[in-house]
Design an enzyme around this catalytic site. Structure first.
Site, PDB file in Angstrom:
ATOM      1  N   CYS A  33      35.116   3.841 -24.172  1.00  0.00           N
ATOM      2  CA  CYS A  33      34.287   3.704 -22.971  1.00  0.00           C
ATOM      3  C   CYS A  33      35.014   4.198 -21.727  1.00  0.00           C
ATOM      4  O   CYS A  33      34.513   4.045 -20.617  1.00  0.00           O
ATOM      5  CB  CYS A  33      33.857   2.256 -22.782  1.00  0.00           C
ATOM      6  SG  CYS A  33      35.228   1.099 -22.599  1.00  0.00           S
ATOM      7  N   HIS A  64       0.813  -1.211   0.000  1.00  0.00           N
ATOM      8  CA  HIS A  64       0.000   0.000   0.000  1.00  0.00           C
ATOM      9  C   HIS A  64       0.849   1.265   0.000  1.00  0.00           C
ATOM     10  O   HIS A  64       0.612   2.199  -0.768  1.00  0.00           O
ATOM     11  CB  HIS A  64      -0.936   0.002   1.210  1.00  0.00           C
ATOM     12  CG  HIS A  64      -1.736   1.252   1.344  1.00  0.00           C
ATOM     13  ND1 HIS A  64      -1.323   2.319   2.131  1.00  0.00           N
ATOM     14  CD2 HIS A  64      -2.882   1.647   0.746  1.00  0.00           C
ATOM     15  CE1 HIS A  64      -2.207   3.295   2.027  1.00  0.00           C
ATOM     16  NE2 HIS A  64      -3.161   2.912   1.199  1.00  0.00           N
TER      17      HIS A  64
END
Length: 826
Positions: free
Chosen positions: A776, A437
């Site tokens: 990279c 919830h």
């Protein structure tokens, strides 16, 4: 309504569809829609009937209580929590004690008897059913009324059904429902209540959970998220247990692949089961040791639920005329022995109401500018930052003490907490999973939330200033103090295109879905080390030698500690080698799925000996080296007899991600490959372990990070499909310095002319040989002028850390414009 009499008390699921929300509410309309139209596609929905909204209004009129309710709710201020609680209680008492119309009661009895007869219980008055509220304004795209009203499980017998229906009618006026309607602009009588009476699925002896057809945190559309826990599903929604979580990748699932890209065992020590006591229909019991030491669901069940989620989403999207992600509840009907059929069932489906409403063209990034002491950690819900004065609340009876803008700290929440949740700056709970919830409501409210901290209400004190950070990955952190942070908002439609591919360096699988939303051309570097460290944490050879270590542990306390840790981390795995394969495969797959179908270049493990030694059991296998940076690392490890069994596990993991899960956008890169001969040996070994160059489009790259890679680039080009420049190591080996040494750090500079000459040279050679080449390393992320230099050299791609992708793209676009280079699609 032309089709039938609107003044009916009862409508069966076979009589209703999605257009009937005004008659039977969103939940019932959806159940009828699936029961009628998706049965032929394999979706199983337990039969039942709707007590209509007309029946509810008839009840109010018959009892003569509507005016009295209106009088109680007149001039209500929903922010006055104490007054809201008092008025809500008065309204519910009126409804619970009101006279029930005899003709409506008889209609409910008759329908219940018919449903019982369908399940072979004619005249027995013992059929177990679920009684669920279904509001007529429920499940609107921009407002979810789900959970505002009550549900009752394992209800048996006519009188019990009628009593549960009376309670459901009263639950239309729970404090949270009154408050929610008011805040969403609905009048208190604009919404009517229908009730679903549905055959119970005996998941108390099996399991249940929730499925989302998108990722709940990022809105990533191509993943199905499944949560699962033992027993009835209420404990998952209430956050009492942390369920298992499974992600399935839709595109390759639809290709028939076993596309489970992530499996995470939950913390589930209790389950909710049937109770035959007079005082309660359900009860909580501990799970068994056997249940604790396995995943709740098997792979076939996970895949079936994911397929169903796709079917349901596609059906509702087609009906709506636009993409409509779904929030689905499911349950398994017993274990097939004595109770239940052993089949899976869908018991609810509603539209997802958060990400479906977001502007996907605006990318929002929250970033902490400072750090403080960490008070608590848990699972982050959303990606925002919230801060304020903490208020620890243990019960809804204390809600009137909560002030707007405070940070709510509690054990867990349920719908009764919503009046204060909506005014909180952040929410922190001890318990709960992603579909509890607290998680669902905080997403809808746009409030940062951290769930499952374990002890937040003990370590955080009322009145303490705290910062709740959900922007640092899957783990959320509660910091002491009000820390400085910034929010960056970017309109993605305004970003220019470039010919140079802009890729990303990605290491943390849990961040892949959100990072992939930044415009990109794929992943230029996905490091296995991040995944091995965070998701495995154990030396692969220790997992391979597990049985031997167990024997040794009988006489060696240190080894006993290693075995204990392995048992703790791999509790759901008997085969410890499979644990390594699965966790590495899932980590890589989650990154590859996020960026699919763009290339994702995965670098094989490149731990140094001192780094491998830090893994659990690492001290048993790693030699001592005086300079690990240039020692036994990268390619030289893979074909060494001492490490080869561990390398096989890596290859099996990548094979699983590529072939079994279908993520053929994964490319493999070999680090620290000193000679072409070494490259050949590794490629041959990879083929032996299932990774065959060229098969299923597999490309194998080499890191260009050693001067020999540049000098012999023509020879490496004969072996590999491409290069990726590792500027960090290339710089240290070109300049002859240790990049970890502070003594020579002032010399370290990727922009040194010697380094730049080598980079220009290898780009030229790769172009001449028709090979792909990118970079990279860190340099283009840190230095925009270095990125511009790479564009001048004609590099194919530049891979950047996510934080610098946008600004570097802008700089590269300007440079390409200056050089007269146009994007390929212009």
């Amino acid at each position: 309504m032309a089709r039938r009499d609107e003044k009916k008390f009862i409508l069966w699921f076979k009589e209703i569809g999605i257009e009937d929300v005004p008659l039977v509410g969103g939940k019932n309309a959806s159940l009828g829609e699936m029961y009628q139209k998706l049965h032929d596609k394999g979706i199983k929905v337990p039969n039942g009937f709707a007590i209509t909204a007309y029946a509810y209004r008839y009840f109010l009129k018959y009892a003569g209580i509507e005016d009295e309710i209106k009088k109680i709710l007149k001039d209500l201020d929903t922010h006055n929590i104490e007054d809201l609680m008092r008025r809500g209680r008065e309204v519910r008492d009126i409804i619970r004690h009101a006279e029930f119309p005899p003709d409506l009661a008889q209609a409910i009895y008759t329908a219940y008897d018919e449903l019982a007869a369908e399940f072979g219980q004619k005249g027995m008055d013992t059929l177990d059913v679920a009684i669920r509220s279904s509001a007529t304004a429920e499940d609107l795209p921009d407002a979810s009324f789900a959970g505002q009203q009550d549900t009752y499980l394992n209800v048996r017998g006519r009188r019990s059904v009628l009593d549960a229906c009376r309670k459901c009618f009263a639950s239309l006026f729970t404090n949270r429902a009154i408050s929610y309607r008011h805040d969403k602009g609905f009048g208190q009588f604009d919404v009517s209540l229908s009730i679903a009476v549905q055959k119970m699925v005996r998941s108390d002896s099996a399991y249940s959970g929730v499925v989302f057809s998108i990722d709940t945190e990022t809105g990533f559309r191509e993943a199905v998220l499944i949560t699962a826990a033992y027993g009835l599903g209420e404990f998952v929604v209430q956050g009492i247990v942390n369920p298992d979580e499974y992600y399935v990748f839709k595109p390759t699932l639809k290709q028939g692949k076993k596309a489970i890209i992530s499996k995470k065992a939950g913390d589930r020590d209790m389950k909710l089961v049937y109770s035959m006591d007079d005082d309660s229909n359900v009860r909580s019991v501990p799970i068994t040791l056997m249940e604790r030491h396995r995943y709740v669901m098997d792979d076939d069940e996970i895949l079936k639920l994911a397929e169903w989620a796709c079917i349901i989403e596609e059906h509702y999207s087609k009906e709506a005329g636009h993409f409509k992600p779904m929030d689905i509840e499911w349950a398994k009907d017993g274990d097939g022995v004595n109770v239940g059929t052993g089949e899976l069932f869908i018991v609810q489906a509603r539209p997802e109401t958060i990400h479906s409403q977001k502007d996907t063209n605006v990318y929002e990034t929250y970033r902490l500018l400072e750090r403080g002491p960490v008070l608590a950690t848990g699972t982050a819900i959303g990606t925002k930052i919230g801060q304020g004065v903490a208020k620890v609340i243990h019960s809804t009876l204390e809600m009137d003490q909560f002030n707007e803008g405070e940070v709510l700290v509690t054990s867990m929440t349920d719908p009764d907490w919503e009046p204060i949740m909506k005014i909180a700056s952040a929410i922190v709970t001890n318990k709960g999973g992603r579909t509890c919830h607290a998680a669902i409501v905080s997403r809808e409210l746009g409030i940062p939330c951290i769930i499952g901290t374990g002890n937040a209400d003990e370590v955080i004190k009322t009145g303490q200033e705290v910062t709740v950070a959900c922007c640092e990955g899957e783990q959320g952190n509660v910091y002491e103090g009000l820390l400085k942070f910034e929010v960056e908002r970017l309109n993605l439609e305004e970003l220019p295109k470039t010919k140079t591919k802009i890729m990303m360096n990605v290491g943390i699988p849990e961040q892949a879905f959100s990072q992939a939303m930044i415009p990109n051309d794929g992943v230029g570097l996905a490091r296995e080390e991040f995944i091995i460290n965070s998701h495995i944490g154990i030396h692969p050879l220790a997992l391979i030698d597990y049985d031997k270590l167990r024997e040794k542990a009988k006489t060696d306390q240190r080894v006993a500690g290693v075995v204990y840790k392995i048992d703790e981390v791999t509790s759901v795995y008997e085969d410890k080698k499979q644990f390594f394969i699965d966790k590495l495969a899932e980590g890589v797959a989650r990154i590859a799925a996020g960026f699919y179908p763009n290339d994702v270049i995965v670098r094989l493990s490149d731990f140094k000996t001192n780094e491998y030694e830090n893994l659990v059991g690492g001290y048993l296998y790693e030699p001592k080296e005086s300079n690990p940076m240039i020692g036994w690392r990268g390619a030289s490890r893979y074909y060494d007899e001492k490490f080869m069994p561990a390398f096989e596990l890596e290859c099996r993991a990548l094979y699983k991600a590529r072939s079994e899960m279908g993520l053929t956008n994964i490319k493999v890169m070999i680090p620290f490959c000193r000679t072409p001969e070494e490259g050949k040996r590794v490629i041959d070994l990879m083929a032996k372990f299932g990774l065959v160059q060229g098969e299923e489009g597999l490309e194998i790259y080499v890191m260009c990070e050693i001067p020999s890679n540049v000098v012999c680039a023509d020879e490496f080009s004969e072996i590999f499909d491409g290069f990726s420049i590792g500027s960090n190591d290339l710089t240290q080996l070109t300049l002859g310095l240790d990049r970890d040494s502070a003594l020579v750090a002032h010399i370290y500079d990727e922009r040194n002319n010697a380094v730049k000459r080598l980079i220009r040279q290898v780009i030229q050679t790769a172009k001449e040989k028709g090979r792909k080449i990118g970079i990279c390393g860190q340099a283009p992320s840190d230095f925009p002028d270095f990125a511009e230099f790479l564009v001048e050299c004609g590099i194919d791609s530049i891979s950047l850390i996510p934080d610098t992708v946008i600004k570097t793209r802008l700089a590269i676009a300007e440079k390409e414009k200056e050089l007269g280079i146009k994007p390929e699609d212009e």
